[in-house]
Design an enzyme around this catalytic site. Sequence first.
Site, PDB file in Angstrom:
ATOM      1  N   ARG A 168      -0.332 -19.701  -7.295  1.00 25.93           N
ATOM      2  CA  ARG A 168       0.639 -18.707  -7.622  1.00 25.93           C
ATOM      3  C   ARG A 168       0.792 -18.599  -9.059  1.00 25.93           C
ATOM      4  O   ARG A 168       0.799 -17.393  -9.573  1.00 25.93           O
ATOM      5  CB  ARG A 168       1.865 -18.969  -6.813  1.00 25.93           C
ATOM      6  CG  ARG A 168       1.873 -18.599  -5.280  1.00 25.93           C
ATOM      7  CD  ARG A 168       3.250 -19.021  -4.609  1.00 25.93           C
ATOM      8  NE  ARG A 168       4.094 -18.194  -4.925  1.00 25.93           N
ATOM      9  CZ  ARG A 168       5.667 -18.194  -4.489  1.00 25.93           C
ATOM     10  NH1 ARG A 168       5.775 -19.156  -3.412  1.00 25.93           N
ATOM     11  NH2 ARG A 168       6.461 -17.279  -4.517  1.00 25.93           N
ATOM     12  N   HIS A 224      -3.339 -11.775   0.483  1.00 27.48           N
ATOM     13  CA  HIS A 224      -2.090 -12.368  -0.309  1.00 27.48           C
ATOM     14  C   HIS A 224      -1.065 -12.516   0.742  1.00 27.48           C
ATOM     15  O   HIS A 224      -0.318 -11.425   1.002  1.00 27.48           O
ATOM     16  CB  HIS A 224      -1.566 -11.460  -1.382  1.00 27.48           C
ATOM     17  CG  HIS A 224      -0.995 -11.958  -2.376  1.00 27.48           C
ATOM     18  ND1 HIS A 224      -1.325 -13.001  -3.170  1.00 27.48           N
ATOM     19  CD2 HIS A 224       0.473 -11.994  -2.904  1.00 27.48           C
ATOM     20  CE1 HIS A 224      -0.417 -13.587  -3.840  1.00 27.48           C
ATOM     21  NE2 HIS A 224       0.747 -12.804  -3.627  1.00 27.48           N
ATOM     22  N   TYR A 243       5.240   6.491  -4.166  1.00 26.38           N
ATOM     23  CA  TYR A 243       5.464   7.646  -5.135  1.00 26.38           C
ATOM     24  C   TYR A 243       4.301   7.376  -6.232  1.00 26.38           C
ATOM     25  O   TYR A 243       4.098   8.608  -6.815  1.00 26.38           O
ATOM     26  CB  TYR A 243       6.877   7.812  -5.822  1.00 26.38           C
ATOM     27  CG  TYR A 243       7.788   8.184  -4.761  1.00 26.38           C
ATOM     28  CD1 TYR A 243       7.906   9.175  -4.043  1.00 26.38           C
ATOM     29  CD2 TYR A 243       8.918   7.418  -4.660  1.00 26.38           C
ATOM     30  CE1 TYR A 243       8.777   9.464  -3.304  1.00 26.38           C
ATOM     31  CE2 TYR A 243       9.781   7.468  -3.966  1.00 26.38           C
ATOM     32  CZ  TYR A 243       9.786   8.505  -3.067  1.00 26.38           C
ATOM     33  OH  TYR A 243      10.882   8.757  -2.215  1.00 26.38           O
TER      34      TYR A 243
END
Length: 914
Positions: free
Chosen positions: A46, A92, A136
């Site tokens: 990570r 992931h 968006y």
Amino acid sequence: MSDNTNEILPNEGGENEPQNRIVAVNIEEQMKSAYIDYSMSVIVGRALPDVRDGLKPVHRRVLYAMNELSMAHNKPHKKSARVVGEVLGKYHPHGDSSVYDAMVRMAQPWSMRYMMVDGQGNFGSQDGDGPAAMRYTEVRMQRYAESMIEDIEKETVDFGLNFDDSLEEPTVLPTRIPQLLVNGSSGIAVGMATNIMPHNLTEVINGCIAYIENKEITIDELMHYVKAPDFPTGGIIYGIDGIKQGFQTGRGRVVLRGRVTVETLKNGKDQIVITEVPYQVSRDALAEKIGYLVNNKIIDGITHVANESNKEGTRVVVELRRDAVAQVIINQLYKYSELQTSYGINNVALVKGRPRTLNLKDMISEFVAFRHEVVTKRTQYELREAEKRAHILEGYMKVVGTQNDLDRAIKIIRESKTPDEAREGLMTSFDLSEIQAKAILELRLRTLTGLEIDKIRSEYDELMKTINHLKGILADESIRFDIIKGELLEVQKKFGDERRTEIQYASGDMRIEDMIAEEDVVITISHLGYIKRASVADYRSQKRGGRGAMGGKTRDEDYLEHLFIASTHDTLLFFTEKGRCYWLKVYEIPETDKNAKGRAIQNLMQIPQDDKIRVILDVPKLDDEAFVDKHNIVLCTKKGIIKKTKLKEFSRPRQTGVNAITINEGDQLLDVALTDGESFIMMAIKSGRAISFNEDRVRATGRGAIGVSGIELEGESDAVVGMICLSKDFKDRDRQVLVVSEKGLGKRTPFFELIGEEATDEDKEKAFTLKNEDGSESLYQLSYRITNRGGKGVKTMNITDKTGPLAGLLSVTQADDLMITCQSGLTIRMKVESVREAGRATQGVKLINIDNKDQIAAIARIQDQGEEEEIIEEGDVVVSTDPEGTNPTATEEQTPDANNEETPDTTPDAPAAE
């Protein structure tokens, strides 16, 4: 409380075994094991980037998923949510916000030095605004990112199973870009953290190539290529010691300042304009912090703060009170606000799966080694594929090589009952492998035409050349490194750019001059305090009598007041009218072309608004103790005061300046010179007189002293116009005294005159002995006789209405050039040898044509640069020229003295006065 945990398991044994089996587990060991597993998962999976491709797993997975979705730079954008879903569902196993936030950052030009994602929509702002929701916004890869994933299909990197073992994902990307250094990385793991600064791609690739060419290169040598971090938001790096430590050890510190300019408004007030903020600093937060500092009286002198930034760029305006000193406010902003921010360098990355602290050479060498591995694997893959294809083509040529072979193959296929039987028949009849036989069975009929057979033979020949070339690459390591260099240069050509972050060397940095090219430059300072440096070549040489070219654009009420030549390695001592001294390195002065206005001195030094620069002294070796001990600073004022102070007292620069001389009321500092302790000092005044005396007639005093009388003035309107100091060394033996009047007349007169054997005994008795370069001695006399300081002196120019008062005094040689600047900004450069020699009591010749309302503001000597006179081309800012020195106007205005007819000095020499 017990340290053991009892675990009860169902009975699996016979009747003789106990009903329950208890396993004792040490809770400390259990916690240690579990925590180590967790911490390694965070470190490897990570928080830390891989040294090879410079990416953390989440960034690598985003780019791989976008590549799998065919989201190239020339393909349409796709919804961000689609990419996030692809990454979450396949690779992931974490939250969607972690993926989307990472992808957003890859699309922000103020976060990434080189963006990897091309975003469409609202991706936030540098003012701290967050991005729009993933539903968006739309994304696709940048060309830069495609260079990081190129060749992944050629088995160049290893693949591993994803979180549920259903798919494979790359463990590293086969990047052609040294991503770890170029874009940097930051993250917090368990027990460790990383903070790698972004750098300039062009510089990093140059460093990689330098390492490939010389594996034994040192880190100091690599720093000639990779100079310092280069941040996406620009700014100014202040000091290199911390950066050098980071390059050497992997741990250091970067101090980054925002870029500021000072603008003067029409009402006379100054305003500080911040055009670049430090990396990761919010512009709104910075403006709010400045407002907080003002409201809490931490900083005084600011009247208003506004963030006027837009899509065009950053602009935070800080308005000042009329009496505020801009540089003082800027320094306070650096101290108390995020306008100056420091970043800790902590170059920790995964090397072969283990965290390691890396220096500059380590990061470059690991990347180059990885690229060598990628090129080797790619070549091996291409060789395997080429040999496979060649093997099939060999089978084709065996079957379709002749018409008889082709007919026999067709007959075998037609007579076979099954494809397997046909394959076996072809293998037996033509000695083919199973792969070749299958390929022949899959041939189309058109391949059997004569034209197609020729193509097969041609393809086979080209393929054999390719195979030999690929084998040559695998056999020779130097060829592989040449390929790596070529690919790096290609990346540099595509994506390389100029530095955005300027490097400003702090006073504590050692040997800054080693990184600055030494060259002569022209320094100009205007009456209102604008300073700049420009190349000497920008000022072309003209004939005497020319009209001149503009030496700098000024405001209507401004004009050029100081103009001189200095080396970029020199130190400038700035002396103000009130007797203060400030320091500045020449290379710290902004470089512009000669027509630019320059930068306000207040931006560079903390000079009070009620004071102004009067004299600039060029000191070549201020850090040389032997040089400093041998030299003095001689200062004179307009009212005729002379003072001498040891240079050693000016050898320790202070940001706020020091007091160089105490000025009496109504007086001001006029001129300053550097002397060797045995010089002749000469002072000239407006009324046309000059005095000469030995330097030892002025005793050395401290910086706070007033000084002593140097020359007697004629009335309140008279004043000193200049001072020169000539050494008794043979190097100054050929120097001459040049004087110029306010209306543009001038002349030169020898200071030292050699006495020959024919001289009278009386002349020899008045002369003095000086050593020559070869060690011999000669007799000399002075055209300006030596007196005690404080006397009236002798006439140096015949002052009339046509000449106007004396304007300036210089010591020159025939090899020098003369630069004359008028109050209007008009500047002319001419050869000193074109100025006629004349006696000290004459008027001189016309040097420059000036308007009736104009007058000479300053004269400066330019040492010989070895340049030829240039022809004035159309488009140059020149009103008129007189290439032959026969300007009619000048001829008409010349007096008999200007035609080299000396007017005798009828005024007797003034008596020496103490």
